[in-house]
Design an enzyme around this catalytic site. Structure first.
Site, mmCIF file in Angstrom:
data_model
loop_
_atom_site.group_PDB
_atom_site.id
_atom_site.type_symbol
_atom_site.label_atom_id
_atom_site.label_comp_id
_atom_site.label_asym_id
_atom_site.label_seq_id
_atom_site.Cartn_x
_atom_site.Cartn_y
_atom_site.Cartn_z
ATOM 1 N N GLN A 162 5.700 -19.732 -9.687
ATOM 2 C CA GLN A 162 4.378 -19.135 -9.847
ATOM 3 C C GLN A 162 3.666 -19.045 -8.497
ATOM 4 O O GLN A 162 3.441 -20.070 -7.842
ATOM 5 C CB GLN A 162 3.518 -19.930 -10.825
ATOM 6 C CG GLN A 162 2.219 -19.199 -11.157
ATOM 7 C CD GLN A 162 1.248 -20.046 -11.955
ATOM 8 O OE1 GLN A 162 0.704 -21.024 -11.445
ATOM 9 N NE2 GLN A 162 1.009 -19.668 -13.194
ATOM 10 N N TYR A 197 -8.541 -18.068 -10.565
ATOM 11 C CA TYR A 197 -8.068 -18.024 -9.181
ATOM 12 C C TYR A 197 -8.242 -16.622 -8.595
ATOM 13 O O TYR A 197 -8.854 -15.752 -9.201
ATOM 14 C CB TYR A 197 -6.644 -18.559 -9.106
ATOM 15 C CG TYR A 197 -6.581 -19.993 -9.583
ATOM 16 C CD1 TYR A 197 -7.340 -20.990 -8.957
ATOM 17 C CD2 TYR A 197 -5.835 -20.358 -10.699
ATOM 18 C CE1 TYR A 197 -7.343 -22.299 -9.401
ATOM 19 C CE2 TYR A 197 -5.828 -21.672 -11.156
ATOM 20 C CZ TYR A 197 -6.583 -22.624 -10.511
ATOM 21 O OH TYR A 197 -6.600 -23.923 -10.963
ATOM 22 N N ARG A 217 0.762 -13.424 -14.897
ATOM 23 C CA ARG A 217 -0.023 -14.171 -15.882
ATOM 24 C C ARG A 217 -1.474 -13.734 -15.866
ATOM 25 O O ARG A 217 -2.076 -13.575 -14.785
ATOM 26 C CB ARG A 217 0.049 -15.675 -15.597
ATOM 27 C CG ARG A 217 -0.544 -16.527 -16.718
ATOM 28 C CD ARG A 217 -0.559 -18.001 -16.387
ATOM 29 N NE ARG A 217 -0.381 -18.813 -17.579
ATOM 30 C CZ ARG A 217 -0.895 -20.030 -17.750
ATOM 31 N NH1 ARG A 217 -1.627 -20.572 -16.790
ATOM 32 N NH2 ARG A 217 -0.673 -20.707 -18.850
ATOM 33 N N ARG A 267 1.824 -29.434 -21.895
ATOM 34 C CA ARG A 267 1.734 -30.893 -21.934
ATOM 35 C C ARG A 267 2.937 -31.525 -22.641
ATOM 36 O O ARG A 267 3.418 -32.573 -22.220
ATOM 37 C CB ARG A 267 0.432 -31.322 -22.603
ATOM 38 C CG ARG A 267 0.181 -32.822 -22.537
ATOM 39 C CD ARG A 267 -1.155 -33.223 -23.119
ATOM 40 N NE ARG A 267 -2.270 -32.731 -22.319
ATOM 41 C CZ ARG A 267 -3.463 -33.331 -22.246
ATOM 42 N NH1 ARG A 267 -3.675 -34.441 -22.930
ATOM 43 N NH2 ARG A 267 -4.427 -32.827 -21.518
#
Length: 358
Positions: free
Chosen positions: A98, A179, A226, A311
């Site tokens: 990524q 971001y 993404r 997670r």
């Protein structure tokens, strides 16, 4: 009905099932930005996911936001990631790296050059960030010039080529979660007056330029992207026109024939349905907080082709096998998510080891 256990082909990859490992920041890189000494073991332990999407990897010094995150723009970075990709491939997995430019979500103390963060406009996010000196306010960023925006596109291209040189199967462009690329989407973070600001078409231009340039450099079959429609992370507010931006962005990206689109789903189910109809290739849908019994629901309903796991993957290197068998899961320890050594990183037991320990 599609099953989570049905195989799928994405780009050059033939995957045996529809789970993937989602990207998760772990803040364990070395001082030079190369992956830490345990990174190869960490990712290789999770090769059973078939497709691993790495933690965010900065494409330049300016791209770093957080403490001890890895890069992929120097030869030392390439050498470090080569150890990771070799280890994952040896266990039959695939790895997409990524590419994450943090933009204004950065603090000078966390970067190698200690410079002011950069962003579409000089607007602080109103957030705090952990540094070696503790929690600090994120300072106001410096607005990128038009030439610097174009140079940042080239930084993404260089990083993508370096990722392939390091053995990655492809890259995921991070245009989500507050971001840099999403900062261009949001009018509360982007008040530019050049061709990258103002109307929707201008605010999505940077994302399209990055995706086009990267896919031309390494191949669209090695390129994913993404998005997180409606996300307010990092102080982002896309406003009421946010859905309209994604309705235009997704078809424009579809023209590039990228390997996949990865949606971090935030609640607008109608928009997700539209994205599903607009996107012709593999669609990954990540949902935070879903119950385990709903892990495969989007795939079974046809809303997604792949279900990324975050997670659960962090705490269960053998999650896929545990899920298949209906075995109990390890609980993730939030105190070890960021920084540190093996504890909470490479020492989560597999199901067989857990039974022996019990």
């Amino acid at each position: 009905m599609t099953s989570i256990w049905d195989p799928i082909r994405i780009g050059r990859m033939a995957l045996a099932h529809r789970f993937a490992m989602a990207p998760m920041t772990r803040s364990r890189a070395q001082a030079d930005g190369a992956p830490g000494p345990l990174a190869a073991e960490y990712y290789a332990q999770r090769a059973g996911f078939g497709l691993i999407i790495t933690e965010g990897v900065q494409p330049s010094d300016d791209g770093q936001g957080y403490l001890n995150t890895p890069g992929i723009y120097t030869e030392a970075h390439v050498a470090g990631w080569r150890r990771v990709t070799d280890a994952v491939h040896a266990r039959g997995g695939h790895l997409f790296m990524q590419l994450m430019h943090a933009g204004r979500m950065a603090h000078p103390d966390n970067t190698p050059h200690h410079r002011q963060p950069v962003a579409p406009s000089a607007i602080a996010p109103g957030q705090t960030m952990f540094t070696a000196a503790g929690l600090q306010e994120i300072p106001e960023p410096r607005a990128l010039s038009t030439d610097e925006v174009e140079a940042t596109v080239r930084d993404f291209v260089h990083a993508a080529r370096q990722a392939i040189a390091a053995g990655a199967d492809g890259v995921e462009i991070h245009a989500a979660n507050g971001y840099l690329i999403q900062q261009f989407f949001a009018s509360n973070a982007n008040r530019r007056t050049d061709r990258y600001g103002g109307p929707i078409e201008n605010r999505m231009r940077f994302a399209i330029e990055v995706a086009r340039a990267v896919s031309e450099a390494i191949g669209p079959e090695r390129t994913g992207l993404r998005i997180s429609p409606g996300s307010t992370l990092g102080g982002i507010d896309e406003g009421p026109e946010g859905p309209a931006l994604y309705r235009r962005l997704v078809p424009a990206l579809a023209e590039l024939d990228l390997a996949y689109l990865h949606v971090a789903q935030g609640g607008n189910e109608a928009l997700l349905g539209e994205i599903r109809r607009l996107w012709p290739n593999a669609l990954l849908v990540a949902r935070g907080g879903r119950p385990l019994e709903r892990a495969a629901a989007d795939v079974e309903a046809g809303l997604a082709d792949v279900a990324p796991v975050a997670r659960w993957a962090l705490a269960n290197p053998d999650f896929v096998e545990r899920y298949r068998r209906g075995a109990p899961l390890n609980e993730a320890d939030p105190a070890t998510f960021y920084g540190g050594g093996a504890h909470g990183y490479t020492d989560y037991p597999t199901f067989g080891r857990a039974l022996v320990a019990a």
